[in-house]
Design a protein around this motif. Structure first.
Motif, short mmCIF file in Angstrom:
data_model
loop_
_atom_site.label_atom_id
_atom_site.label_comp_id
_atom_site.label_asym_id
_atom_site.label_seq_id
_atom_site.Cartn_x
_atom_site.Cartn_y
_atom_site.Cartn_z
N LEU A 1 0.84 -1.20 0.00
CA LEU A 1 0.00 0.00 0.00
C LEU A 1 0.87 1.26 0.00
N PRO A 2 0.38 2.33 -0.64
CA PRO A 2 1.15 3.58 -0.64
C PRO A 2 1.33 4.12 0.77
N LEU A 3 2.52 4.63 1.03
CA LEU A 3 2.79 5.35 2.28
C LEU A 3 2.22 6.76 2.16
N THR A 4 2.25 7.50 3.24
CA THR A 4 1.80 8.89 3.23
C THR A 4 3.02 9.81 3.28
N PRO A 5 3.24 10.63 2.25
CA PRO A 5 4.39 11.53 2.29
C PRO A 5 4.22 12.58 3.38
N THR A 6 5.33 13.05 3.93
CA THR A 6 5.27 14.05 4.99
C THR A 6 5.27 15.47 4.44
N GLY A 7 5.84 15.66 3.25
CA GLY A 7 5.98 16.99 2.69
C GLY A 7 7.34 17.60 2.98
N THR A 8 8.11 16.96 3.86
CA THR A 8 9.45 17.47 4.17
C THR A 8 10.53 16.80 3.32
N GLU A 9 10.13 15.86 2.47
CA GLU A 9 11.09 15.18 1.61
C GLU A 9 11.76 16.18 0.66
N THR A 10 13.05 15.95 0.40
CA THR A 10 13.78 16.81 -0.53
C THR A 10 14.21 16.06 -1.80
N VAL A 11 14.06 14.74 -1.78
CA VAL A 11 14.29 13.89 -2.96
C VAL A 11 13.22 12.81 -2.98
N ILE B 1 8.41 0.73 -9.23
CA ILE B 1 8.29 2.17 -9.04
C ILE B 1 7.03 2.47 -8.24
N SER B 2 7.20 3.21 -7.14
CA SER B 2 6.05 3.58 -6.31
C SER B 2 6.11 5.01 -5.80
N ALA B 3 7.12 5.77 -6.23
CA ALA B 3 7.24 7.17 -5.82
C ALA B 3 7.59 8.01 -7.04
N PHE B 4 6.92 9.12 -7.17
CA PHE B 4 7.13 10.05 -8.27
C PHE B 4 7.25 11.45 -7.68
N GLY B 5 8.12 12.26 -8.23
CA GLY B 5 8.26 13.61 -7.72
C GLY B 5 8.49 14.61 -8.82
N LEU B 6 7.98 15.81 -8.63
CA LEU B 6 8.20 16.90 -9.57
C LEU B 6 9.27 17.82 -9.01
N TYR B 7 10.25 18.12 -9.84
CA TYR B 7 11.35 19.02 -9.49
C TYR B 7 11.25 20.29 -10.32
N ASP B 8 11.57 21.42 -9.69
CA ASP B 8 11.55 22.67 -10.44
C ASP B 8 12.94 22.95 -11.03
N SER B 9 13.04 24.02 -11.80
CA SER B 9 14.29 24.35 -12.49
C SER B 9 15.41 24.72 -11.53
N GLY C 1 16.00 22.80 -9.03
CA GLY C 1 16.41 21.51 -8.52
C GLY C 1 15.69 21.07 -7.26
N ASP C 2 14.67 21.82 -6.84
CA ASP C 2 13.94 21.49 -5.62
C ASP C 2 12.75 20.59 -5.90
N LEU C 3 12.55 19.59 -5.03
CA LEU C 3 11.38 18.73 -5.10
C LEU C 3 10.19 19.53 -4.60
N VAL C 4 9.17 19.72 -5.45
CA VAL C 4 8.03 20.56 -5.07
C VAL C 4 6.73 19.80 -4.91
N ALA C 5 6.68 18.56 -5.40
CA ALA C 5 5.49 17.74 -5.24
C ALA C 5 5.91 16.27 -5.26
N LEU C 6 5.12 15.46 -4.54
CA LEU C 6 5.48 14.06 -4.37
C LEU C 6 4.22 13.22 -4.42
N LYS C 7 4.31 12.06 -5.07
CA LYS C 7 3.18 11.14 -5.18
C LYS C 7 3.66 9.73 -4.87
N TYR C 8 2.93 9.04 -3.98
CA TYR C 8 3.21 7.65 -3.66
C TYR C 8 2.05 6.79 -4.18
#
Length: 128
Positions: free
Chosen positions: A44-54, A91-99, A101-108
């Motif tokens: 099952l998908p985990l719940t992201p905290t929002g503090t992840e940087t990668v 693959i179970s984690a996807f993230g959007l990075y901005d220009s 280089g910061d991770l701005v959104a995360l999906k599990y």
């Protein structure tokens, strides 16, 4: 089960500053693919905290494939793992990075096995 999606703390900080005109909002340019978005016992998908940087367990980060605006308040972002990429993992984690280089959104999600006969395409709708 629904995916678990969050805008990271860094992403929310950048949105707040951009709304007040104290900083420009960098464009989303890359998507990361990782293996650390699910419980290894249940799948099952985990719940992201929002503090992840990668992206947890990131195996590949690459430029987004395309984007569009299906409606004025939605940015639809597409990322692809092609046949030759990231084979032999789930693959179970996807993230959007901005220009910047910061991770701005995360999906599990539940894990998606990746093999050489598989092309994995993710469509991510950012709704505003």
């Amino acid at each position: 089960m629904a995916d678990n999606v969050i805008t990271t703390v860094k992403g929310r900080e950048k949105l707040a500053k951009a709304h007040m005109g104290t900083a420009a909002l960098p464009a989303i340019t890359q998507i990361g693919f990782g293996t650390g978005g699910h419980d290894t016992g249940t799948g099952l998908p985990l719940t992201p905290t929002g503090t992840e940087t990668v992206v947890p367990g990131e195996v590949l980060k690459k430029n987004i494939t395309s984007f569009s605006f299906p409606v004025a308040t939605t940015a639809e972002i597409v990322g692809v793992l092609d046949y030759s990429e990231a084979n032999g993992v789930s693959i179970s984690a996807f993230g959007l990075y901005d220009s910047a280089g910061d991770l701005v959104a995360l999906k599990y999600t539940t894990p998606k096995p990746k093999a050489s006969d598989t092309r994995l395409e993710i469509t991510w709708d950012e709704q505003f």
